[in-house]
Write a protein that holds these residues in place. Structure first.
Motif, mmCIF file in Angstrom:
data_model
loop_
_atom_site.group_PDB
_atom_site.id
_atom_site.type_symbol
_atom_site.label_atom_id
_atom_site.label_comp_id
_atom_site.label_asym_id
_atom_site.label_seq_id
_atom_site.Cartn_x
_atom_site.Cartn_y
_atom_site.Cartn_z
ATOM 1 N N MET A 92 3.998 -4.143 -7.406
ATOM 2 C CA MET A 92 3.595 -2.929 -6.726
ATOM 3 C C MET A 92 2.217 -2.316 -6.820
ATOM 4 O O MET A 92 1.819 -1.662 -6.079
ATOM 5 N N ARG A 93 1.618 -2.969 -7.993
ATOM 6 C CA ARG A 93 0.200 -2.428 -8.033
ATOM 7 C C ARG A 93 -0.806 -3.288 -7.165
ATOM 8 O O ARG A 93 -2.057 -2.788 -7.050
ATOM 9 N N VAL A 94 -0.350 -4.327 -6.389
ATOM 10 C CA VAL A 94 -1.195 -5.104 -5.702
ATOM 11 C C VAL A 94 -0.550 -5.354 -4.085
ATOM 12 O O VAL A 94 0.180 -5.897 -3.989
ATOM 13 N N GLY A 95 -0.968 -4.282 -3.312
ATOM 14 C CA GLY A 95 -0.630 -4.413 -1.934
ATOM 15 C C GLY A 95 -1.087 -5.536 -1.269
ATOM 16 O O GLY A 95 -2.446 -6.081 -1.547
ATOM 17 N N TRP A 96 -0.894 -6.109 -0.261
ATOM 18 C CA TRP A 96 -1.397 -7.126 0.694
ATOM 19 C C TRP A 96 -2.755 -6.845 0.933
ATOM 20 O O TRP A 96 -3.746 -7.583 1.002
ATOM 21 N N GLU A 277 4.277 5.180 -4.830
ATOM 22 C CA GLU A 277 3.876 6.133 -5.732
ATOM 23 C C GLU A 277 4.755 6.962 -6.619
ATOM 24 O O GLU A 277 4.649 7.260 -7.633
ATOM 25 N N SER A 278 6.100 7.105 -5.699
ATOM 26 C CA SER A 278 7.071 7.917 -6.492
ATOM 27 C C SER A 278 7.829 7.046 -7.378
ATOM 28 O O SER A 278 8.493 7.485 -8.185
ATOM 29 N N PHE A 279 7.548 5.670 -7.249
ATOM 30 C CA PHE A 279 8.316 4.602 -8.129
ATOM 31 C C PHE A 279 7.480 4.320 -9.314
ATOM 32 O O PHE A 279 8.049 3.951 -10.333
#
Length: 442
Positions: A92-96, A277-279
């Motif tokens: 989740m810290r690294v988007g495409w 962001e919410s998670f």
């Protein structure tokens, strides 16, 4: 209540006795960690070391409070859950978009650093410890992945250059899944299997990737439709639901859980910025609980007697695996890159062994191969030494990047190095250095 009593009575008696004691021990150590957390953030005191030491003290071979052995079902289960949650939150810290815009340095670390670390570790295992090549390569694959959780002060410090933090985050998030096929392959070879089941391995990896992408993509599309909408209160649970669905489907279909977890995290980060962001904060807390629980259990498997069973070449191997294998592999990988010397040193040093190695080591132990016990001893020793070394030096290295807290000894060393290189340039012995802004990835 009757159904609940039936389920509880069907649970093995040893497990029923272990769980309440383990829960109490974990809660007590967690409370102590919370009370000491502010001090830990300012000093070399590490929460990871605290849980590891607590497990060691409470283990069956020390005080006997925790009656846990390597073949206890809770050990493998907790380790798998910890690694799954870590990979999910890391993804989740690294988007495409992040991967596409800054892939060169992580690509060097993964494309060159990972196989070189595996190969150098295997060479050490063969020539220092004397393992046969299949077992040596298996040990190299187990110890190749890294985990930045034990270097949290470095990865989470905004004063550290962003490209270095991005490099360590992406590398550690992906190398667990990349190392797994090699672990399975070399484990089959070490077991003397004529059929390596490469087709099954490929199917598991493909299923993991499909589940990891399809489940969160569909969940995000459903939430955006005109029929559904998540409330502010329940929105953080969206990530929990996605993670549980991926885990359950992976278990049912025998997919690669770890590749599925990371792919799911990347998919959420790519297509659901608001959901990420919410998670994010909630998810990191869940992952932290699993990680600390796994460390407590892992520490309980270690004892003075356990460490005493390791020969002196094993201790030499563990030290070289930490001090030589990754630093040498990364030094080769970063030839020609624009990383500063300080950034290269930090990346070379911070290759801590973590949950992936724990899980893979337990996998080898449960496979029952002839050298399985020796390999597990070497894996456990290397992980323990790595946790002690890396989680105790992350604060120190992070301060080097902050002008306000840079150690005086390092500033003098850096100034002496600059003066020496200036003299060499004046004599024409070296070419002028090229500088690159911190935002560049290569």
């Amino acid at each position: 209540m009757a159904a609940r009593r039936e389920v509880w009575s069907a649970t093995p008696s040893s497990t029923r006795r272990e769980l309440p004691v383990l829960l109490f021990a974990f809660a007590a150590v967690l409370l102590l960690a919370v009370l000491l957390s502010s001090l830990a953030h300012r000093t070399i005191l590490s929460t990871a070391v605290l849980f590891l030491a607590a497990g060691f003290i409470l283990g069956p071979e020390t005080t006997g409070v925790l009656n846990i052995t390597a073949d206890s079902p809770i050990v493998a289960t907790l380790a798998e859950l910890a690694l799954f949650t870590v990979l999910f939150t890391d993804g989740m810290r690294v988007g495409w978009a992040d991967l596409r815009s800054a892939w060169r340095l992580p690509g060097r670390a993964l494309g060159w650093g990972l196989p070189l670390t595996l190969a150098i570790t295997a060479l050490l295992a063969h020539y220092v410890v004397g393992l046969d090549w299949p077992e040596a390569l298996l040990l190299g694959a187990i110890l190749a992945p890294t985990d930045p959780v034990f270097a949290a002060a470095l990865v989470g410090n905004e004063r550290v250059p962003g490209r270095l933090r991005h490099l360590l985050n992406v590398e550690s998030g992906i190398n667990d899944g990349l190392a797994l096929p090699f672990v399975i392959l070399f484990l089959a070879v070490a077991a003397g299997s004529d059929d390596l089941h490469l087709d099954e391995l490929g199917t598991e990896l493909l299923l993991g990737l499909v589940i990891g992408v399809a489940v969160p993509w569909l969940a995000l599309r459903l939430e955006r439709s005109r029929f559904f909408s998540a409330s502010t209160q329940y929105e953080p649970l969206n990530g929990v639901a996605i993670g549980l669905l991926v885990l359950a489907l992976g278990q049912v279909t025998h997919a690669n859980l770890f590749l599925a977890a990371f792919a799911a995290g990347v998919t959420v980060a790519t297509f659901g910025e608001r959901q990420r962001e919410s998670f994010e904060h909630f998810g990191e807390l869940i992952a932290e609980l699993f990680k600390l629980g796994a460390l407590l259990v892992f520490g309980a498997l270690i004892s003075i007697e356990f460490l005493g069973e390791i020969s002196w070449p094993g201790w030499v191997f563990a030290a070289l695996a930490i001090l030589v294998a990754r630093p040498l592999a990364l030094a080769v990988s970063f030839l020609g890159s624009h990383l500063t010397r300080t950034e290269q040193f930090a990346a070379m040093w911070f290759g801590p062994k973590g949950f992936a190695s724990v899980v893979y080591g337990l996998l080898v132990l449960q496979a029952g191969i002839p050298a399985g016990d020796e390999i597990f001893h070497l894996v456990a020793l290397t992980i323990v030494l790595s946790i002690l070394a890396h989680s105790s030096t992350d604060i120190v290295i992070a301060r080097i990047f902050d002008p306000a807290t840079t150690p005086h000894w390092y500033e003098k060393l850096r100034q002496a190095s600059k003066e020496r290189r200036a003299r060499q340039r004046d004599r024409g012995l070296v070419e002028p250095e090229r500088s690159a802004p911190h935002g560049d990835d290569d």
